[in-house]
Design an enzyme around this catalytic site. Structure first.
Site, PDB file in Angstrom:
ATOM      1  N   SER A 279       0.693  -1.122  -0.076  1.00  0.00           N
ATOM      2  CA  SER A 279       0.127   0.075   0.039  1.00  0.00           C
ATOM      3  C   SER A 279       0.777   1.235  -0.075  1.00  0.00           C
ATOM      4  O   SER A 279       1.708   1.217  -0.808  1.00  0.00           O
ATOM      5  CB  SER A 279      -0.991  -0.089   1.249  1.00  0.00           C
ATOM      6  OG  SER A 279      -2.242   0.696   1.008  1.00  0.00           O
ATOM      7  N   LYS A 283       4.424   2.110  -2.458  1.00  0.00           N
ATOM      8  CA  LYS A 283       4.838   3.321  -3.160  1.00  0.00           C
ATOM      9  C   LYS A 283       6.139   3.491  -2.482  1.00  0.00           C
ATOM     10  O   LYS A 283       6.883   3.849  -3.143  1.00  0.00           O
ATOM     11  CB  LYS A 283       3.882   4.623  -2.721  1.00  0.00           C
ATOM     12  CG  LYS A 283       2.531   4.130  -2.907  1.00  0.00           C
ATOM     13  CD  LYS A 283       1.553   5.430  -2.672  1.00  0.00           C
ATOM     14  CE  LYS A 283       0.313   5.449  -2.067  1.00  0.00           C
ATOM     15  NZ  LYS A 283      -0.577   4.582  -2.769  1.00  0.00           N
ATOM     16  N   TRP A 370      -9.791   0.344  -6.078  1.00  0.00           N
ATOM     17  CA  TRP A 370      -9.203   1.707  -5.580  1.00  0.00           C
ATOM     18  C   TRP A 370      -7.813   1.712  -6.351  1.00  0.00           C
ATOM     19  O   TRP A 370      -7.316   2.879  -6.669  1.00  0.00           O
ATOM     20  CB  TRP A 370      -9.270   1.859  -4.310  1.00  0.00           C
ATOM     21  CG  TRP A 370      -9.045   3.157  -3.512  1.00  0.00           C
ATOM     22  CD1 TRP A 370      -7.896   3.506  -2.832  1.00  0.00           C
ATOM     23  CD2 TRP A 370      -9.575   4.501  -3.759  1.00  0.00           C
ATOM     24  NE1 TRP A 370      -7.836   4.594  -2.346  1.00  0.00           N
ATOM     25  CE2 TRP A 370      -8.698   5.449  -2.904  1.00  0.00           C
ATOM     26  CE3 TRP A 370     -10.515   5.034  -4.602  1.00  0.00           C
ATOM     27  CZ2 TRP A 370      -9.132   6.710  -2.918  1.00  0.00           C
ATOM     28  CZ3 TRP A 370     -10.833   6.364  -4.533  1.00  0.00           C
ATOM     29  CH2 TRP A 370     -10.234   7.218  -3.802  1.00  0.00           C
ATOM     30  N   HIS A 421      -7.867  -5.750  -0.644  1.00  0.00           N
ATOM     31  CA  HIS A 421      -6.384  -4.834  -0.248  1.00  0.00           C
ATOM     32  C   HIS A 421      -5.623  -5.373   0.813  1.00  0.00           C
ATOM     33  O   HIS A 421      -6.179  -5.141   2.147  1.00  0.00           O
ATOM     34  CB  HIS A 421      -6.844  -3.445   0.013  1.00  0.00           C
ATOM     35  CG  HIS A 421      -5.724  -2.437   0.021  1.00  0.00           C
ATOM     36  ND1 HIS A 421      -4.958  -2.066  -0.946  1.00  0.00           N
ATOM     37  CD2 HIS A 421      -5.267  -1.727   1.048  1.00  0.00           C
ATOM     38  CE1 HIS A 421      -3.855  -1.153  -0.751  1.00  0.00           C
ATOM     39  NE2 HIS A 421      -4.209  -0.855   0.713  1.00  0.00           N
TER      40      HIS A 421
HETATM   41  C1  GTR Z   1      -5.594   4.321   1.037  1.00  0.00           C
HETATM   42  C2  GTR Z   1      -4.859   5.215  -0.124  1.00  0.00           C
HETATM   43  C3  GTR Z   1      -4.155   4.376  -0.961  1.00  0.00           C
HETATM   44  C4  GTR Z   1      -3.359   3.519  -0.068  1.00  0.00           C
HETATM   45  C5  GTR Z   1      -3.864   2.908   1.347  1.00  0.00           C
HETATM   46  C6  GTR Z   1      -2.762   2.693   2.402  1.00  0.00           C
HETATM   47  O1  GTR Z   1      -6.646   5.041   1.678  1.00  0.00           O
HETATM   48  O2  GTR Z   1      -5.834   5.923  -0.880  1.00  0.00           O
HETATM   49  O3  GTR Z   1      -3.533   5.211  -1.759  1.00  0.00           O
HETATM   50  O4  GTR Z   1      -2.017   3.825  -0.083  1.00  0.00           O
HETATM   51  O5  GTR Z   1      -4.533   3.890   1.885  1.00  0.00           O
HETATM   52  O6  GTR Z   1      -1.624   2.850   2.471  1.00  0.00           O
HETATM   53  O7  GTR Z   1      -3.223   2.065   3.517  1.00  0.00           O
END
Ligand code: GTR
Length: 444
Positions: A279, A283, A370, A421
């Site tokens: 997540s 990045k 997402w 996710h």
């Molecule tokens: C979300 C965000 C994503 C992702 C995620 C995380 O809310 O929109 O870009 O990085 O969080 O890191 O848990």
């Protein structure tokens, strides 16, 4: 548009078309209809319909800023790669650090011969960063297989809740925060031992001969917009410009300091260290891997917007949404592109390409729309020509594979996993299959 650009665009458009056809035959991934319906109902302002993805032109990878073509590997390494790295630094992640480097030192606070019921050896290492009178620090937890016969390949991964959350090991220290710190602001104060163990299948990792090193990300800088003066960015307080380093920049910097230690540890095979993240930390792993080529392999797990997914697709989370909700993740200049990603001279395929010729693995999840699974795949596909130029196999397929059908052969690996996710044991196992192959792990 240059002829090369035109070719790239047509190529991508053909790929998208072919992938839909293949999907109809049940071979290639398509977004699950029930999940799409749910999301569209919940949030009509977000684009989830593939048919509404706008036409876009990706910035060309193999054309220098002055318009001349990148003809060979040498030109890529000497000229275009540094050019692209600098674009990401100036417009997205920020320069880190501005105005001098802090000193960094580490000390091994604990070295246990046996941990996790005899499965592992454990080390806990404290890092101190200093600049003038300012101080910051972080703690690294390292598990190596107890029976390792020689230097061990290691996965380095940031964690979300504190080192004590990755297993129920009672000896792992909690991060230390100043007396009276607000649990509402510091995630690790609220988290319990073993909370996140599901994301760290240690028996599987150690059992396959890999070590695991982890650091709690917020120790390097709290994940909040109002905390720029805390953590490693605090060492440079008052010196931030519009391209001053972002939170992701600070976390990635910390990963490189962790690597300094792994390089110095003779029990670690420092030529086989993989940087990995989930997540927002996916990045971060991509940015760390782009900046620091000591990382032999890079893994992005569900990193989405600002990670592996192409921004120009506008699918799921967009540049504007991410900059609005998490303004500190990227540098100030990135916000200028909130309504105009097309004006950026970068897109995320260029971040993937910065790993070349090293192996890079991208994980998407079926229900994680997402994060735009298709945008993550297309990013890998668009990075492929750089691997080709460097004479190594990149992505093995031109269309998205089916669900749970990993692409492991080339140096750009990919899978889209069932479920949402998350970082699961399935992801780890495929990543280790990929690492075995591309880091040439010899098990004899
Ligand atoms: C979300 C965000 C994503 C992702 C995620 C995380 O809310 O929109 O870009 O990085 O969080 O890191 O848990």
């Amino acid at each position: 548009m240059t002829p090369k650009c035109m070719i790239n665009v047509c190529f991508l458009m053909i790929c998208v078309g072919v992938s839909r056809m293949a999907g109809a035959q049940g071979q290639s991934w398509e977004a699950p209809a029930d999940r799409l319906g749910q999301l569209e109902e919940r949030d009509a302002t977000t684009l989830y319909d593939e048919n509404r993805v706008p036409d876009y032109v990706l910035p060309p990878l193999l054309v220098n800023a002055d318009g001349s073509p990148v003809r060979d590997a040498r030109q890529w390494v000497m000229r275009r790669r540094p050019e692209i790295l600098s674009i990401f630094e100036r417009f997205m992640f920020g320069r880190s650090p501005i105005g001098g480097t802090p000193t960094s030192s580490f000390s091994v606070r604990e070295a246990a011969g046996s941990a996790l019921d005899g499965l592992a050896k454990r080390e806990q290492v404290r890092f101190e960063f200093a600049r003038g009178t300012e101080r910051a620090g972080m703690d690294l937890l390292l598990y190596l297989p107890r029976e390792a016969k020689g230097p061990t390949p290691v996965f380095l991964i940031l964690n979300f809740g504190g080192n004590h959350t990755i297993s129920v090991d009672p000896s792992v220290e909690r991060p230390k925060w100043p007396e009276g710190s607000d649990p509402g602001l510091v995630r690790s104060l609220k988290s319990e031992r073993g909370d996140r163990a599901g994301r760290f299948p240690l028996a599987a990792i150690l059992g396959r001969g890999y070590g695991l090193a982890t650091v709690y990300y917020e120790e390097m800088g709290p994940d909040r917009g109002d905390a720029v003066s805390q953590g490693v960015r605090g060492l440079f307080n008052g010196r931030q410009g519009r391209d001053g380093w972002s939170s992701i920049g600070a976390w990635a910097w910390g990963l490189s300091r962790a690597m300094d230690y792994l390089v110095a540890n003779p029990e670690v095979d420092s030529r086989r260290v993989t940087v990995m993240g989930h997540s927002r930390l996916g990045k971060t792993a991509l940015w760390a891997g782009a900046r620091d080529q000591r990382f032999a392999m890079v893994v992005s797990n569900c990193s989405g917007c600002g990670g592996a997914a192409l921004s120009r697709r506008h699918y799921g989370e967009t540049v504007k949404r991410i900059n609005t909700r998490f303004p500190h993740w990227f540098c100030e200049k990135f916000k200028s592109f909130n309504d105009d990603e097309g004006a950026l001279t970068l897109d995320q395929h260029m971040l993937i390409a910065l790993m070349a010729p090293r192996p890079v693995y991208v994980v998407s999840a079926d229900e994680d729309l997402w994060a735009d699974p298709r945008g993550e795949f297309l990013s890998c596909l668009a990075a492929d020509p750089v691997y080709d130029l460097l004479g190594v196999p990149g992505l093995e397929a031109e269309t998205m594979p089916g669900l749970d059908r990993p692409l492991l052969k080339g140096r750009i690996g990919y899978h889209v996993r069932s479920g949402g996710h998350d970082l699961t044991e399935y992801d780890w196992r495929r990543v280790m299959d990929f690492a075995d192959r591309h880091l040439e792990i010899n098990r004899e």
